[in-house]
Design a protein around this motif. Structure first.
Motif: not given
Lengths: 319, 266
Positions: B220-245
């Protein structure tokens, strides 16, 4: 003049260009007209400010067109040089004078739908005065037998502060042997645009165009755009010539040609010359096949490579 | 699955290097599936290979569409099966009218004018302003992208591959493109979306993460995005940006755990 007084085959012959010659016949529209059926003048219509006279000679006509000073006409002057016969000689001697401050267009249709041994020659002299806006467009159709020999020559003088646009289009049907020579002399502050489009479709088609612009006046500007395609043995040779002979004049020659199928030849010979240190003249040319990514773009829409190529040629040669 | 990739490996043109290595995943019919990854990860190469572009050939592996092996089919054959691609640099063929360009891939030409108008409306362009225009410099990059999308929709394909539809566009247009993607989905077309922008990708149901040519995850896309952020070291971005609807996809605590190295499946 009614439609049935002019050969129907000629009237219909430019449909592939989306041109209906009926729209330009005498009695239709408000433009001046001169129609030639082989070597016989079959219709003339004059309008205010434009003198249009034709005189029959042995193998054709002399046509005098004078646009009186200050004349502005939206509707183009229509010249139709049609030949329905397979063979013969048609020679046209147009003498065109646009007096100062005029704004007109000439639309010439040269249609030879049954040409098979037909010779069409033109020796044109154009004088464009000062502060004019003049467009000359010539659309040709030579039938489907590659049986025409067409050799137009034009010498054109463009006066100060005038704009002259030349459009030559031979992209439908099979051209046969075509030799075009155009010399344009551009005076001070004049602007010239010349667009040539041609498509040779088999080994009997040979098209040679020499389009020359001489920038003789200060600040004169010009752009030659030559676009051509040669398919299945067709041959196209484009000479785009510009000379910068006056201060601060500026000219550019652009030539794009596409080669398709074995035995086809496209050649481009841009020739530029500058004799004034403040002039600027440039050229660019590309020959060969269409970029693969353009073909891919169209094939991703389900077109075959042949269909995609035809679409690209149509787009490139669009008038 | 509508589209399946099995152990797909794609070399460079000169075959000296591997761009995409042993990638396998599937795209469900009726979904929006996004392939994400940083620049140079092989996303566009994969898209072009699925479309069958002339210079993009597999070194090994298979591509299946509706359970049929299409690995050896040409670009035209794939398009005729119902796959098309909207390009990153779209509508490059100058000299055609907008109407003609859009209708190129339409098989059934009856009522073509109405069809062209319908698809222009789908991509939020006013038909009256565009049908008679020509594709030339007077069109902006955004207009060309929409016309390209309209041409793809007009084909009524089963699968539309959208290659970086967001590139060169203002962020403000993003929501508009989300709406267009959802309209395409409602027309029973599946979308394979290539993007490196998370805000565009968030419209997707599923995702695949490519990293330097390797397949890391399809889910599912959010899970993929979370992995992407982890791989790129973008924790704060992840908290701020991962919204769906409008709803946050993951609690901050969960994101913290993921970044501490806890397995996503735990």
């Amino acid at each position: 003049m009614t439609n049935n007084e002019y050969p129907e085959e000629i009237l219909q012959s430019l449909e592939d260009y989306n041109i209906d010659i009926r729209d330009f016949l005498p009695g239709h529209g408000s433009g001046a007209k001169l129609l030639l059926d082989f070597n016989k003048i079959s219709g003339v219509e004059q309008v205010e400010g434009i003198i249009l006279k034709g005189r029959e000679i042995d193998n054709g006509i002399v046509a005098d067109i004078i646009i009186k000073e200050g004349t502005h006409h939206e509707e183009p002057i229509h010249l139709c040089f049609g030949v329905n016969k397979e063979s013969g000689i048609q020679e046209i001697f147009p003498r065109i004078i646009a007096e100062d401050n005029t704004d007109v267009k000439i639309q010439a249709h040269c249609s030879f739908p049954n040409a098979n041994g037909l010779i069409h020659k033109m020796y044109g002299h154009f004088y464009i005065g000062k502060n004019c806006n003049f467009t000359y467009s010539e659309t040709h159709y030579h039938g489907e037998k590659s049986g025409a020999l067409v050799a137009p020559v034009a010498i054109i003088y463009v006066g100060e502060n005038s704009t002259f646009e030349n459009n030559f289009n031979l992209t439908k049907g099979t051209p046969g042997k075509v030799k075009i020579m155009i010399d344009i002399y551009a005076m001070r502050n004049s602007t010239i645009r010349s667009n040539i489009r041609a498509f040779g479709k088999n080994k009997k088609d040979s098209i040679r165009v020499r389009d020359s612009i001489f920038l003789e006046g200060e600040n004169a500007k010009s752009l030659i755009k030559m676009k051509a395609a040669a398919r299945d043995g067709g041959e196209v040779l484009m000479y785009g010539i510009t000379e910068g002979n006056a201060p601060h004049c500026n000219g550019h020659v652009e030539c794009n040609e596409i080669v398709l199928g074995k035995g086809s030849i496209c050649r481009a010979r841009p020739f530029i010359r500058a004799t004034d240190p403040t002039s600027s003249v440039s050229h660019e040319a590309s020959l060969g096949r269409f970029p693969q990514k353009w073909l891919d773009e169209l094939q991703a829409k389900g077109l075959t490579e042949q269909e995609a190529t035809d679409i690209l040629i149509e787009a490139m040669l669009r008038e | 699955m509508l589209l399946e990739l099995e152990n797909v490996t794609i070399p460079t043109f000169d075959k000296q290097r591997i761009i995409v290595n042993n990638v396998s995943f599937g795209v469900k019919e009726g979904s929006i599936h996004s392939i994400i990854g940083p620049n140079g990860s092989g996303k566009s190469t994969l898209a072009y290979t699925i479309m069958g572009l002339t210079n993009y050939k597999l070194k090994s592996g298979k591509i299946k569409f509706e359970d049929k092996d299409i690995t050896d089919k040409t670009i035209t054959e794939r398009a005729q099966l119902g796959i098309t691609l909207a390009w990153q640099e779209p509508a490059r063929i100058e000299g055609l009218s907008v109407a003609k360009y859009i209708s190129l891939g339409v098989k059934e030409k009856s009522r073509i004018k109405e069809k062209v108008k319908d698809v222009l409306q789908t991509v939020n362009l006013e038909p009256e302003k565009y049908v008679d225009r020509f594709i030339d410099d007077s069109l902006s990059g955004g207009e060309r992208k929409r016309i390209e999308l309209a041409a793809a929709i007009a084909m009524q394909p089963r699968l539309i591959i959208l290659d970086e539809p967001d590139s060169g566009l203002d962020v403000i247009i993003t929501e508009d493109f989300w709406n267009i993607f959802n309209k395409i989905k409602e027309l029973n077309m599946t979308i394979l979306l290539i993007t490196h922008r998370e805000d565009i990708g968030m419209v997707a149901d599923y995702g695949t993460l490519l990293w330097r040519g390797e397949h890391l995850i399809t889910d599912e896309f959010p899970k993929v995005m979370l992995q992407y952020c982890k791989k790129a070291g973008l924790k704060e971005f992840c908290k701020r940006a991962l919204f769906k609807n409008g709803v946050k996809c993951f609690d901050d605590d969960y994101i913290d755990k993921i970044f501490e190295g806890v397995d996503l499946n735990d």
